[in-house]
Design a protein around this motif. Structure first.
Motif, PDB file in Angstrom:
ATOM      1  N   LEU A   1     -18.590 -11.965 -54.309  1.00 18.08           N
ATOM      2  CA  LEU A   1     -19.056 -11.520 -56.552  1.00 18.08           C
ATOM      3  C   LEU A   1     -20.664 -10.308 -55.907  1.00 18.08           C
ATOM      4  CD1 LEU A   1     -18.525 -10.939 -58.943  1.00 18.08           C
ATOM      5  CD2 LEU A   1     -19.876 -13.353 -59.680  1.00 18.08           C
ATOM      6  N   ALA A   2     -21.379 -11.139 -55.350  1.00 22.79           N
ATOM      7  CA  ALA A   2     -22.824  -9.942 -55.784  1.00 22.79           C
ATOM      8  C   ALA A   2     -22.070  -8.683 -54.602  1.00 22.79           C
ATOM      9  CB  ALA A   2     -23.544 -10.508 -54.604  1.00 22.79           C
ATOM     10  N   ALA A   3     -21.386  -8.788 -53.810  1.00 22.89           N
ATOM     11  CA  ALA A   3     -21.261  -7.083 -52.910  1.00 22.89           C
ATOM     12  C   ALA A   3     -20.123  -6.662 -53.613  1.00 22.89           C
ATOM     13  CB  ALA A   3     -20.377  -8.290 -52.305  1.00 22.89           C
ATOM     14  N   ALA A   4     -18.975  -7.514 -54.695  1.00 21.57           N
ATOM     15  CA  ALA A   4     -18.194  -6.309 -55.705  1.00 21.57           C
ATOM     16  C   ALA A   4     -19.065  -5.725 -56.008  1.00 21.57           C
ATOM     17  CB  ALA A   4     -17.225  -7.272 -55.156  1.00 21.57           C
ATOM     18  N   LEU A   5     -20.743  -6.119 -56.641  1.00 19.15           N
ATOM     19  CA  LEU A   5     -21.068  -5.399 -58.468  1.00 19.15           C
ATOM     20  C   LEU A   5     -21.964  -4.679 -57.429  1.00 19.15           C
ATOM     21  CD1 LEU A   5     -21.208  -8.445 -60.587  1.00 19.15           C
ATOM     22  CD2 LEU A   5     -19.424  -6.213 -60.987  1.00 19.15           C
ATOM     23  N   GLU A   6     -22.227  -4.269 -56.304  1.00 18.90           N
ATOM     24  CA  GLU A   6     -23.514  -3.909 -55.783  1.00 18.90           C
ATOM     25  C   GLU A   6     -23.712  -2.919 -56.286  1.00 18.90           C
ATOM     26  OE1 GLU A   6     -26.600  -3.792 -51.794  1.00 18.90           O
ATOM     27  OE2 GLU A   6     -24.786  -5.125 -52.547  1.00 18.90           O
ATOM     28  N   GLU A   7     -22.320  -1.862 -55.711  1.00 21.38           N
ATOM     29  CA  GLU A   7     -22.248  -0.378 -55.741  1.00 21.38           C
ATOM     30  C   GLU A   7     -21.742  -0.642 -57.344  1.00 21.38           C
ATOM     31  OE1 GLU A   7     -19.227   3.142 -55.583  1.00 21.38           O
ATOM     32  OE2 GLU A   7     -18.731   1.866 -53.745  1.00 21.38           O
ATOM     33  N   PRO A   8     -21.963  -1.120 -58.256  1.00 21.02           N
ATOM     34  CA  PRO A   8     -21.759  -0.374 -60.174  1.00 21.02           C
ATOM     35  C   PRO A   8     -23.759  -0.738 -60.406  1.00 21.02           C
ATOM     36  CG  PRO A   8     -20.425  -2.412 -59.399  1.00 21.02           C
ATOM     37  CD  PRO A   8     -20.244  -1.748 -58.253  1.00 21.02           C
ATOM     38  N   TRP A   9     -23.741  -1.904 -60.064  1.00 21.29           N
ATOM     39  CA  TRP A   9     -24.377  -2.995 -60.812  1.00 21.29           C
ATOM     40  C   TRP A   9     -25.953  -2.905 -60.155  1.00 21.29           C
ATOM     41  CZ3 TRP A   9     -21.859  -7.591 -63.428  1.00 21.29           C
ATOM     42  CH2 TRP A   9     -21.155  -6.934 -64.514  1.00 21.29           C
ATOM     43  N   GLY A  10     -25.959  -2.742 -58.694  1.00 22.32           N
ATOM     44  CA  GLY A  10     -27.248  -2.595 -57.699  1.00 22.32           C
ATOM     45  C   GLY A  10     -27.409  -4.245 -57.558  1.00 22.32           C
ATOM     46  N   ARG A  11     -27.952  -4.538 -56.764  1.00 25.53           N
ATOM     47  CA  ARG A  11     -28.260  -4.951 -55.619  1.00 25.53           C
ATOM     48  C   ARG A  11     -28.653  -6.878 -56.688  1.00 25.53           C
ATOM     49  NH1 ARG A  11     -33.675  -6.724 -52.692  1.00 25.53           N
ATOM     50  NH2 ARG A  11     -33.826  -8.630 -52.638  1.00 25.53           N
ATOM     51  N   ILE A  12     -27.761  -7.633 -56.974  1.00 28.09           N
ATOM     52  CA  ILE A  12     -28.322  -8.765 -57.564  1.00 28.09           C
ATOM     53  C   ILE A  12     -29.638  -9.693 -57.215  1.00 28.09           C
ATOM     54  CG2 ILE A  12     -26.535 -11.134 -58.333  1.00 28.09           C
ATOM     55  CD1 ILE A  12     -25.189  -8.366 -59.650  1.00 28.09           C
ATOM     56  N   THR A  13     -30.143 -11.063 -58.059  1.00 26.53           N
ATOM     57  CA  THR A  13     -31.257 -11.785 -57.009  1.00 26.53           C
ATOM     58  C   THR A  13     -30.742 -12.955 -57.337  1.00 26.53           C
ATOM     59  OG1 THR A  13     -32.869 -10.283 -58.616  1.00 26.53           O
ATOM     60  CG2 THR A  13     -32.906  -9.299 -56.682  1.00 26.53           C
ATOM     61  N   ARG A  14     -30.584 -13.609 -58.777  1.00 26.49           N
ATOM     62  CA  ARG A  14     -30.305 -14.470 -59.788  1.00 26.49           C
ATOM     63  C   ARG A  14     -28.687 -14.809 -60.703  1.00 26.49           C
ATOM     64  NH1 ARG A  14     -35.078 -16.756 -58.676  1.00 26.49           N
ATOM     65  NH2 ARG A  14     -37.267 -15.481 -59.332  1.00 26.49           N
ATOM     66  N   VAL A  15     -28.747 -16.057 -60.498  1.00 25.81           N
ATOM     67  CA  VAL A  15     -26.998 -16.234 -61.157  1.00 25.81           C
ATOM     68  C   VAL A  15     -27.721 -17.261 -61.481  1.00 25.81           C
ATOM     69  CG1 VAL A  15     -24.952 -16.998 -60.666  1.00 25.81           C
ATOM     70  CG2 VAL A  15     -25.805 -15.554 -58.800  1.00 25.81           C
ATOM     71  N   THR A  16     -26.888 -17.796 -63.252  1.00 26.60           N
ATOM     72  CA  THR A  16     -27.080 -18.753 -63.378  1.00 26.60           C
ATOM     73  C   THR A  16     -25.848 -18.978 -64.515  1.00 26.60           C
ATOM     74  OG1 THR A  16     -27.325 -17.255 -66.465  1.00 26.60           O
ATOM     75  CG2 THR A  16     -29.765 -18.239 -64.612  1.00 26.60           C
ATOM     76  N   VAL A  17     -25.842 -20.294 -63.962  1.00 26.91           N
ATOM     77  CA  VAL A  17     -24.425 -21.669 -64.577  1.00 26.91           C
ATOM     78  C   VAL A  17     -24.834 -22.056 -65.287  1.00 26.91           C
ATOM     79  CG1 VAL A  17     -22.939 -20.798 -62.488  1.00 26.91           C
ATOM     80  CG2 VAL A  17     -24.425 -22.503 -62.697  1.00 26.91           C
ATOM     81  N   ASN A  18     -23.243 -22.770 -65.927  1.00 32.23           N
ATOM     82  CA  ASN A  18     -23.676 -24.055 -66.795  1.00 32.23           C
ATOM     83  C   ASN A  18     -23.087 -25.307 -65.767  1.00 32.23           C
ATOM     84  OD1 ASN A  18     -22.896 -26.423 -68.522  1.00 32.23           O
ATOM     85  ND2 ASN A  18     -23.055 -25.550 -69.917  1.00 32.23           N
TER      86      ASN A  18
ATOM     87  N   THR B   1     -33.538  -4.566 -60.492  1.00 32.43           N
ATOM     88  CA  THR B   1     -33.615  -2.863 -60.906  1.00 32.43           C
ATOM     89  C   THR B   1     -33.321  -2.191 -61.991  1.00 32.43           C
ATOM     90  OG1 THR B   1     -31.959  -2.085 -59.022  1.00 32.43           O
ATOM     91  CG2 THR B   1     -33.933  -2.245 -58.800  1.00 32.43           C
ATOM     92  N   VAL B   2     -31.766  -3.038 -62.519  1.00 31.48           N
ATOM     93  CA  VAL B   2     -30.773  -2.743 -63.802  1.00 31.48           C
ATOM     94  C   VAL B   2     -30.826  -4.051 -64.611  1.00 31.48           C
ATOM     95  CG1 VAL B   2     -28.905  -1.922 -64.041  1.00 31.48           C
ATOM     96  CG2 VAL B   2     -29.431  -1.785 -61.625  1.00 31.48           C
ATOM     97  N   GLY B   3     -31.255  -4.774 -64.488  1.00 31.51           N
ATOM     98  CA  GLY B   3     -31.159  -5.921 -66.044  1.00 31.51           C
ATOM     99  C   GLY B   3     -29.718  -7.023 -65.878  1.00 31.51           C
ATOM    100  N   ARG B   4     -29.673  -7.115 -66.872  1.00 27.87           N
ATOM    101  CA  ARG B   4     -28.884  -8.733 -66.369  1.00 27.87           C
ATOM    102  C   ARG B   4     -27.164  -7.763 -66.931  1.00 27.87           C
ATOM    103  NH1 ARG B   4     -30.087 -13.736 -71.367  1.00 27.87           N
ATOM    104  NH2 ARG B   4     -27.279 -13.879 -71.628  1.00 27.87           N
ATOM    105  N   TRP B   5     -26.198  -9.072 -66.862  1.00 34.25           N
ATOM    106  CA  TRP B   5     -24.809  -9.222 -67.309  1.00 34.25           C
ATOM    107  C   TRP B   5     -23.911 -10.289 -67.769  1.00 34.25           C
ATOM    108  CZ3 TRP B   5     -27.376  -7.129 -63.269  1.00 34.25           C
ATOM    109  CH2 TRP B   5     -27.577  -5.409 -63.671  1.00 34.25           C
ATOM    110  N   ASP B   6     -23.349 -10.290 -68.724  1.00 39.62           N
ATOM    111  CA  ASP B   6     -23.172 -11.988 -68.149  1.00 39.62           C
ATOM    112  C   ASP B   6     -21.324 -11.938 -68.385  1.00 39.62           C
ATOM    113  OD1 ASP B   6     -25.049 -12.213 -69.313  1.00 39.62           O
ATOM    114  OD2 ASP B   6     -24.560 -12.543 -71.503  1.00 39.62           O
ATOM    115  N   LEU B   7     -20.285 -12.145 -67.616  1.00 37.89           N
ATOM    116  CA  LEU B   7     -19.282 -11.981 -67.150  1.00 37.89           C
ATOM    117  C   LEU B   7     -18.610 -13.377 -68.320  1.00 37.89           C
ATOM    118  CD1 LEU B   7     -19.007 -11.230 -63.357  1.00 37.89           C
ATOM    119  CD2 LEU B   7     -18.669  -9.685 -65.208  1.00 37.89           C
ATOM    120  N   LEU B   8     -17.538 -13.273 -67.809  1.00 42.21           N
ATOM    121  CA  LEU B   8     -16.421 -14.350 -68.560  1.00 42.21           C
ATOM    122  C   LEU B   8     -16.692 -15.308 -67.202  1.00 42.21           C
ATOM    123  CD1 LEU B   8     -14.439 -16.433 -70.113  1.00 42.21           C
ATOM    124  CD2 LEU B   8     -12.626 -14.576 -69.529  1.00 42.21           C
TER     125      LEU B   8
END
Length: 194
Positions: free
Chosen positions: A54-71, A108-115
């Motif tokens: 998931l992080a690899a697929a999102l690196e190009e459009p969203w930048g480097r993902i550093t943190r993830v939160t889940v329930n 660098t870019v911010g926050r994203w929320d995914l279903l």
């Protein structure tokens, strides 16, 4: 009564499984802000195996993902860190977070929320959810989308059950009261109905 849950993933499990590509549907870039930025349909409930692709697929459009939160309700184990392409993803869990949502953060870019679509979801249902989550400016939350899909699924199952009943009766017509009707009661030419 207090329940303690182990939130660490078993080591070595992610290394044994081949990495499958992330199944994503992202909201197009637009000025319309919505509740969600898209949808993710993981292949399993193993965060250690699922987060690196998931992080690899999102690196190009969203930048480097550093943190993830889940329930933690939807995940049997929530590791504190996950190795990803020589870097580390920090994972946190919050019981207050929508159980059907994953939050991704980048310095660098911010926050994203995914279903998060459950891995066991039928492909047709997953396609509907992925399309609905990617609508720009939508006010529907992850839980609302999942509840809507559950209602649609019940409707589809009811329709299939009714069709199966029709076929098992030989295609018999039913009265408005649920009783089978024979040919004499149908409005056909020759029996007085015109």
């Amino acid at each position: 009564m207090t329940t303690t849950r182990d939130r660490t993933a078993p080591r070595g499990l992610a290394a044994e499984l081949p990495a499958l590509p992330a199944r994503l549907s992202l909201t197009p870039k637009t000025m319309l802000a919505g509740q969600l930025d898209g949808a993710w349909w993981p292949h399993s409930r193993d965060l250690e195996a699922e987060l690196p692709p998931l992080a690899a697929a999102l690196e190009e459009p969203w930048g480097r993902i550093t943190r993830v939160t889940v329930n933690p309700i939807r995940w049997p184990a929530v590791p504190h860190t996950v190795p990803s392409d020589g870097r580390t993803l920090h994972v946190a869990w919050f019981t207050e977070q929508d159980p059907d949502k994953l939050i991704l953060l980048s310095y660098t870019v911010g926050r994203w929320d995914l279903l998060v679509i459950p891995p066991e979801t039928e492909p047709a249902a997953a396609a509907r959810l992925m399309a609905a989550a990617a609508i720009p400016g939508s006010d529907l939350t992850a839980s609302v989308l999942m509840a809507n899909e559950a209602a649609i699924g019940r409707g589809i199952r009811d329709a299939q059950r009714q069709e199966a009943g029709w076929e098992s009766e030989g295609g018999a017509c039913m009265s408005p009261f649920g009783n089978p009707m024979d040919r004499r009661t149908l409005p056909l030419p020759g029996n007085g109905w015109r």
